[in-house]
Design a protein around this motif. Structure first.
Motif, PDB file in Angstrom:
ATOM      1  N   ASN A 163      27.072 -25.826 -12.525  1.00 53.25           N
ATOM      2  CA  ASN A 163      28.361 -26.213 -11.960  1.00 53.25           C
ATOM      3  C   ASN A 163      29.515 -25.414 -12.543  1.00 53.25           C
ATOM      4  O   ASN A 163      30.516 -25.959 -12.969  1.00 53.25           O
TER       5      ASN A 163
ATOM      6  N   ARG B 137      24.829 -23.738  -5.621  1.00 51.13           N
ATOM      7  CA  ARG B 137      25.358 -24.888  -4.897  1.00 51.13           C
ATOM      8  C   ARG B 137      26.132 -24.392  -3.671  1.00 51.13           C
ATOM      9  O   ARG B 137      26.280 -23.207  -3.475  1.00 51.13           O
TER      10      ARG B 137
ATOM     11  N   GLY C 195      34.518 -25.572  -4.129  1.00 52.98           N
ATOM     12  CA  GLY C 195      34.634 -26.363  -5.350  1.00 52.98           C
ATOM     13  C   GLY C 195      35.996 -26.224  -5.995  1.00 52.98           C
ATOM     14  O   GLY C 195      36.286 -26.884  -6.978  1.00 52.98           O
TER      15      GLY C 195
END
Ligand code: URA
Length: 291
Positions: A3, A33, A53
């Motif tokens: 992440n 992702r 994101g």
């Protein structure tokens, strides 16, 4: 880093992974992702966010200066840059290829202050164009801004030899230039990158860990100290803290939108420094940010 808040594009991620795994003898490829264009990112999300994101686009990215005001600010910044180009106030002038005065929008609401030029910056005269610079660009995009909507400069404007940390006497000699740049820009908020910039502007000896994560002030301008991108390249686990700091800055910019009578569509990009291919030498140690 799992992440990663400032992800490289997928091609770079895979290339970097193969390079590292090749060196370590690994044989797997991670699956990233979701990214813009993937099935789980809606078109409206993509318009609202600069990167997957990332935070929503800052509504008022630059100050509402008319063309004359911008021209004046740009001319004043160029005049400081011209003085810097002639400067020999400290020993750093002897080893420089180019001075690196700073770069960006003359009406930027957000100003980043780093440490000092590395090898790529010394060659090009543009701040933050090497590996650390590419990460800084991703950090800016993740904050819902474009690189050419902010102003980026350094505590010292000439490259310290071997990319060592600038000496206090060198920082003192160069400080009037930084002070004048900030006065001309009059940004709404400053982000200092790394310890020397933080300690210089905030006149403190305090460590980064105690100062980051909350606003301090430089001449009534809010200052958010955070880690230097070169430090983040070596310590990816600190990216989460920096991401929190940048989210605070984004919230500040949205909470206090300065002069909201300018529509985001009217805002023009004044310069795009680009990102040259060459990376600086490997970066080591928090005290030696550029390698
Ligand atoms: N690191 C900095 O602090 N400044 C630059 O311009 C490049 C790397």
């Amino acid at each position: 880093m799992k992440n990663d808040p400032f992800p490289e594009d997928i091609v770079h991620q895979v290339a970097e992974h193969i390079r590292q795994e090749g060196a370590w003898g690994g044989d797997w490829i991670p699956v990233s992702r979701s990214r813009p264009g993937s099935r789980d990112a809606s078109p409206s999300d993509e318009r609202a966010r600069s990167v997957s994101g990332g935070l929503p686009r800052v509504q008022v990215p630059v100050r509402n200066l008319d063309a004359a005001g911008r021209g004046e600010a740009r001319a004043a910044l160029e005049s400081v840059a011209a003085e810097i180009a002639r400067c020999n106030l400290c020993g750093l002038h002897a080893g420089r290829t180019k001075t690196v005065p700073g770069d960006g929008h003359p009406a930027a609401r957000l100003c980043f202050v780093g440490e000092g030029p590395g090898a790529d910056e010394d060659r090009s005269g543009i701040p933050f164009v090497g590996r650390a610079g590419k990460l800084l660009t991703r950090m800016i995009l993740a904050m819902g801004l474009e690189r050419n909507e902010v102003f980026i400069c350094n505590t010292v404007k000439c490259r310290p030899p071997g990319n060592r940390t600038p000496e206090p006497s060198e920082i003192r000699a160069c400080l009037p230039y930084l002070e004048r740049q900030i006065e001309i820009l009059s940004p709404d908020v400053i982000v200092t990158l790394g310890r020397p910039a933080m300690q210089t502007l905030l006149e403190t000896d305090a460590p980064m860990g105690r100062m980051r994560g909350r606003f301090s002030q430089y001449r009534s301008i809010p200052v958010m100290p955070t880690y230097h991108p070169a430090y983040l390249l070596r310590n990816p686990n600190a990216k989460g803290d920096t991401w929190k700091d940048l989210q605070e800055v984004h919230a500040f910019l949205e909470r206090d939108p300065h002069e909201t009578d300018v529509s985001p569509d009217e805002v023009t990009a004044d310069s795009d420094p680009g990102t040259p291919e060459k990376d600086p030498a490997p970066e080591e140690g928090q005290g030696n940010l550029f390698g």
